[in-house]
Design a protein around this motif. Sequence first.
Motif, short mmCIF file in Angstrom:
data_model
loop_
_atom_site.label_atom_id
_atom_site.label_comp_id
_atom_site.label_asym_id
_atom_site.label_seq_id
_atom_site.Cartn_x
_atom_site.Cartn_y
_atom_site.Cartn_z
N GLN A 1 0.82 -1.22 0.00
CA GLN A 1 0.00 0.00 0.00
C GLN A 1 0.85 1.27 0.00
OE1 GLN A 1 -3.62 1.00 2.06
NE2 GLN A 1 -3.59 -0.99 3.05
N LEU A 2 2.10 1.15 0.38
CA LEU A 2 2.92 2.35 0.57
C LEU A 2 2.98 3.23 -0.67
CD1 LEU A 2 4.69 3.91 2.56
CD2 LEU A 2 6.65 2.58 1.75
N PRO A 3 3.24 2.71 -1.88
CA PRO A 3 3.26 3.58 -3.05
C PRO A 3 1.92 4.29 -3.28
CG PRO A 3 4.23 1.45 -3.56
CD PRO A 3 3.58 1.31 -2.22
N VAL A 4 0.83 3.59 -3.01
CA VAL A 4 -0.50 4.19 -3.18
C VAL A 4 -0.70 5.32 -2.19
CG1 VAL A 4 -2.98 3.74 -3.11
CG2 VAL A 4 -1.43 2.01 -4.03
N LEU A 5 -0.31 5.09 -0.94
CA LEU A 5 -0.48 6.12 0.08
C LEU A 5 0.38 7.35 -0.22
CD1 LEU A 5 -0.51 3.91 3.30
CD2 LEU A 5 -2.46 4.88 2.09
N CYS A 6 1.57 7.12 -0.73
CA CYS A 6 2.42 8.25 -1.10
C CYS A 6 1.79 9.05 -2.24
CB CYS A 6 3.81 7.77 -1.50
SG CYS A 6 4.79 7.15 -0.10
N ASP A 7 1.20 8.36 -3.20
CA ASP A 7 0.50 9.04 -4.30
C ASP A 7 -0.69 9.83 -3.78
OD1 ASP A 7 2.26 8.06 -6.17
OD2 ASP A 7 0.96 6.42 -6.83
N GLU A 8 -1.43 9.25 -2.82
CA GLU A 8 -2.59 9.94 -2.26
C GLU A 8 -2.16 11.19 -1.49
OE1 GLU A 8 -5.46 9.22 -3.10
OE2 GLU A 8 -5.64 7.09 -3.53
N LEU A 9 -1.04 11.11 -0.79
CA LEU A 9 -0.51 12.29 -0.11
C LEU A 9 -0.13 13.37 -1.13
CD1 LEU A 9 1.74 10.58 2.58
CD2 LEU A 9 -0.15 12.13 3.08
N ASP A 10 0.54 12.97 -2.20
CA ASP A 10 0.94 13.93 -3.23
C ASP A 10 -0.26 14.62 -3.85
OD1 ASP A 10 3.60 13.32 -2.84
OD2 ASP A 10 3.70 11.87 -4.49
N ALA A 11 -1.35 13.87 -4.01
CA ALA A 11 -2.54 14.40 -4.66
C ALA A 11 -3.44 15.18 -3.71
CB ALA A 11 -3.34 13.26 -5.31
N GLY A 12 -3.15 15.11 -2.41
CA GLY A 12 -3.97 15.81 -1.43
C GLY A 12 -5.27 15.13 -1.08
N ARG A 13 -5.41 13.86 -1.49
CA ARG A 13 -6.64 13.14 -1.14
C ARG A 13 -6.62 12.66 0.30
NH1 ARG A 13 -6.20 11.78 -6.71
NH2 ARG A 13 -4.75 10.08 -6.26
N VAL A 14 -5.43 12.51 0.87
CA VAL A 14 -5.29 12.26 2.31
C VAL A 14 -4.38 13.35 2.85
CG1 VAL A 14 -3.38 10.65 1.90
CG2 VAL A 14 -4.57 10.63 4.08
N LEU A 15 -4.71 13.85 4.04
CA LEU A 15 -3.96 14.95 4.63
C LEU A 15 -3.04 14.39 5.71
CD1 LEU A 15 -6.87 17.54 4.91
CD2 LEU A 15 -5.28 17.15 3.01
N GLY A 16 -1.77 14.42 5.45
CA GLY A 16 -0.82 13.78 6.35
C GLY A 16 -0.33 14.64 7.48
N ASP A 17 -0.66 15.93 7.46
CA ASP A 17 -0.12 16.83 8.48
C ASP A 17 -1.20 17.43 9.38
OD1 ASP A 17 -1.33 18.35 6.54
OD2 ASP A 17 0.32 19.80 6.33
N VAL A 18 -2.39 16.83 9.39
CA VAL A 18 -3.46 17.34 10.25
C VAL A 18 -3.32 16.78 11.67
CG1 VAL A 18 -5.08 17.66 8.36
CG2 VAL A 18 -4.99 15.46 9.53
N THR A 19 -3.92 17.48 12.62
CA THR A 19 -3.94 17.02 14.01
C THR A 19 -5.35 16.55 14.34
OG1 THR A 19 -2.22 18.60 14.66
CG2 THR A 19 -3.59 17.67 16.42
N PRO A 20 -5.54 15.27 14.67
CA PRO A 20 -6.88 14.78 15.02
C PRO A 20 -7.44 15.54 16.22
CG PRO A 20 -5.36 12.96 14.65
CD PRO A 20 -4.53 14.19 14.68
N VAL A 21 -8.76 15.72 16.20
CA VAL A 21 -9.44 16.44 17.27
C VAL A 21 -10.23 15.45 18.11
CG1 VAL A 21 -11.14 18.22 17.82
CG2 VAL A 21 -9.59 18.53 15.87
N VAL A 22 -9.91 15.39 19.40
CA VAL A 22 -10.56 14.45 20.32
C VAL A 22 -11.58 15.20 21.16
CG1 VAL A 22 -10.21 12.78 22.18
CG2 VAL A 22 -8.44 13.08 20.42
N SER A 23 -12.78 14.63 21.26
CA SER A 23 -13.80 15.21 22.12
C SER A 23 -14.49 14.10 22.92
CB SER A 23 -14.83 15.98 21.30
OG SER A 23 -15.44 15.15 20.33
N THR A 24 -14.85 14.42 24.15
CA THR A 24 -15.57 13.47 25.00
C THR A 24 -17.00 13.98 25.14
OG1 THR A 24 -13.54 12.97 26.21
CG2 THR A 24 -15.61 12.32 27.25
N LEU A 25 -17.91 13.36 24.38
CA LEU A 25 -19.28 13.83 24.34
C LEU A 25 -20.04 13.50 25.62
CD1 LEU A 25 -20.17 12.95 20.64
CD2 LEU A 25 -19.03 14.97 21.57
#
Length: 265
Positions: free
Chosen positions: A49-73
Amino acid sequence: MATVSLDQLERTAQAALIRHGAAPFAGAEMARALCRAQATGDHVGGLAQLPVLCDELDAGRVLGDVTPVVSTLRPAVVHVDAQMGFAPPAFAYGLAPALDAARRHGVATLAVGQVFGGITLGYFTEQIALAGFIAIGATHWPDGSRAAALSVPDGRGGLAMHVDPAIMGQGTAQDNDMGRQLCLMADLLAANTNGELSPPDTSPQARGQYYIIIDPTGTAGFASRLAALSSTESLPQSLPATQDSLELPDTLWAQVQDLAAKALA
């Protein structure tokens, strides 16, 4: 075949992901997940999967530098918005508060939404069980496919049972009543990631994950029942997590190194 240490493999895969836009933490978590999949024999969900994931990062379809937001509802309801990033780092952000909630309340839930999907659910339920909790996981994709997984701790830091079946698609598991019921179960559980965490319709790769986390120490008789089952039944389990190195096809190892070459230079 090339024999590569697990540490070197994870570092090289992480370097490749960072080179293509992932933040260090996201790259490390994703690399660890890919290597674990490879170690358990999942060559489709592993380093291929690694080549595919690298392509997706290059294309911006997955955001590799975001910070997940945690909430306790609620006290035992933890949500993570992955913000269209990878699943492993988003899950890692929510795992500690979800486990803490399960310790305090006996049962907790963890929902991870806006995930760029790809890693088998069993990778995540396995981590919960290795921490000493029973884990039930479910997910679904916009194309109608569903998946569910179950992991049970053995009380000694390992797994007593690990069920990570193949994806339940439209034309496979639904062809029989039991399969259809499992599909419905996965669908309804994964629906708990809807609302503000539902995957956008414009992204066919986005999905949500939902986990029920149970503290078995609060249930009288669980340990004895598990021991009785283990003595009479062959419980499904994953491969041991003690491998120090992996054997890879030479072409695959060369591809991983090439993807990381500039980052390691």
